[in-house]
Design a protein around this motif. Structure first.
Motif, mmCIF file in Angstrom:
data_model
loop_
_atom_site.group_PDB
_atom_site.id
_atom_site.type_symbol
_atom_site.label_atom_id
_atom_site.label_comp_id
_atom_site.label_asym_id
_atom_site.label_seq_id
_atom_site.Cartn_x
_atom_site.Cartn_y
_atom_site.Cartn_z
ATOM 1 N N GLU A 82 0.847 -1.205 0.000
ATOM 2 C CA GLU A 82 0.000 0.000 0.000
ATOM 3 C C GLU A 82 0.879 1.252 0.000
ATOM 4 O O GLU A 82 2.064 1.196 0.375
ATOM 5 N N PRO A 83 0.337 2.406 -0.383
ATOM 6 C CA PRO A 83 1.129 3.645 -0.431
ATOM 7 C C PRO A 83 1.775 4.012 0.906
ATOM 8 O O PRO A 83 2.835 4.630 0.939
ATOM 9 N N HIS A 84 1.127 3.630 2.010
ATOM 10 C CA HIS A 84 1.678 3.992 3.328
ATOM 11 C C HIS A 84 2.813 3.057 3.768
ATOM 12 O O HIS A 84 3.415 3.267 4.825
ATOM 13 N N GLU A 86 5.811 2.665 2.569
ATOM 14 C CA GLU A 86 7.101 3.356 2.645
ATOM 15 C C GLU A 86 7.191 4.202 3.913
ATOM 16 O O GLU A 86 8.258 4.259 4.560
ATOM 17 N N LYS A 87 6.074 4.822 4.315
ATOM 18 C CA LYS A 87 6.079 5.619 5.540
ATOM 19 C C LYS A 87 6.311 4.742 6.772
ATOM 20 O O LYS A 87 7.010 5.136 7.715
ATOM 21 N N LEU A 88 5.725 3.544 6.738
ATOM 22 C CA LEU A 88 5.947 2.622 7.839
ATOM 23 C C LEU A 88 7.428 2.249 7.957
ATOM 24 O O LEU A 88 7.984 2.178 9.050
#
Length: 364
Positions: A82-84, A86-88
């Motif tokens: 999911e797009p998030h 990378e933030k994780l």
């Protein structure tokens, strides 16, 4: 480089992140994974990313990201596309970077202080020491150093003085307990013994005396080869300092293993000590003895009960010394020329000193 501290913080992250995630070294080996089955495997995707300078990669349901610094390169992955995702990974990296920060001198000193006070669980000592890059099997000894007039000396920093005495010793620890007392933990050569520890104490004392004109008392604990035993060495050094100061104030270096009668008396209940003095002196008190008599007794003991030598040391006639000894016998019924009576009187003097300490009349 992966450390136990990094593994610990990633383990904690398992409670927050549901997806499988992991840490991969530059050689492609999975050092940590929230899924134990993935651990210690070689990950070719991570190897290819590092070789081709690729920062982000999504492959077979996983998101990989490379993190580089001047000293380290590694890959974090998560089973999420999911797009998030990378933030994780970036959030995980913040935790990893914090865990990888080198231990500060403050952290090390705080750890050692807690270790001395038994504020660290035994099972955590080795782990914490490795995290802080403190050798667990080094040979060390603890010194407790007391400088009576330290409070009165402006800008006196005993820690700096010790550092100047041993400028090349980067693995020693200095902990200031209060204005007058500090603990010095010295790393020694493997195989060192109590005699080597005494030599170090002698260097410290001579430097303080000759260069700074400071009077100091030093208690020495056991030489130990395991970091877990530092607490024991500290307690021994503290006891040596205190017992030595109470019973042998003219002795400036005292080893825990050479405390003699002082250690025995220090462990006696005060009630038992009081009963012993009453038995020895009966209706008389040691304070009833004039200073001249006390000085005579102390010199008599120093001269191993030799009447002629004691008289010579005191610059008095032999008959004068005999008169004084007879006076003591009349007062309390002990003939100090007899070995057994001399032992009883010596014990009584030491016990009296201990009771003076318990009453607060002898203090640091």
């Amino acid at each position: 480089m992966m450390t136990q501290k990094v593994i610990d913080v990633l383990e904690q992250a398992k409670d927050i992140i549901d997806d499988e995630f992991g840490y991969i070294e530059a050689d492609g080996r999975v050092i940590y994974s929230s899924n134990p089955l993935s651990q210690n495997r070689i990950n070719t995707v991570a190897i290819d990313m590092i070789k081709t300078d690729t920062d982000l990669e999504i492959f077979e349901g996983r998101t990989y990201k490379v993190y580089r610094s001047q000293t380290d390169t590694y890959v974090l992955y998560i089973n999420n596309t999911e797009p998030h995702a990378e933030k994780l990974l970036d959030m995980l990296n913040l935790v990893v970077m914090k865990a990888k920060e080198p231990a500060s001198a403050y952290d090390k000193k705080l750890f050692i202080k807690n270790l001395l006070y038994d504020n660290i669980l035994p099972g955590e000592i080795y782990t914490k020491a490795r995290e802080l890059h403190i050798a667990t099997g080094a040979t060390r000894v603890v010194f407790a150093i007391y400088i009576p007039n330290a409070k009165e000396i402006k800008d006196l920093n005993i820690g700096e003085i010790l550092t100047s005495i041993f400028p090349k010793s980067t693995k020693d620890f200095i902990i200031q307990l209060d204005n007058n007392i500090l603990v010095f933990i010295k790393e020694l050569k493997p195989g060192s013994n109590d005699e080597d520890a005494y030599k170090v104490a002698r260097i410290i004392l001579d430097t303080l005396n000759s260069e700074l004109l400071l009077k100091a008392y030093i208690g020495i604990g056991s030489v130990v080869d395991d970091i877990k035993e530092l607490s024991m060495s500290y307690k021994e050094a503290e006891a040596a300092l205190k017992i030595g100061y109470i019973f042998e104030k003219d002795k400036y270096i005292v080893s825990y293993h050479k405390l003699g009668l002082g250690r025995l008396i220090y462990q006696m209940p005060t009630k038992l000590c009081e009963m012993f003095l009453e038995e020895v002196f009966k209706d008389v008190k040691l304070s009833d003895f004039d200073p001249e008599l006390i000085q005579t007794v102390e010199m008599f003991f120093e001269c191993n009960l030799n009447v002629s030598e004691t008289a010579r040391q005191l610059y008095i006639h032999r008959n004068t010394l005999v008169y004084r000894l007879d006076k003591i016998e009349r007062m309390i019924g002990l003939d100090l020329r007899k070995f057994e009576d001399a032992i009883i009187f010596k014990m009584a003097m030491l016990v009296n000193q201990y009771l003076e300490y318990t009453k607060g009349n002898i203090t640091f």
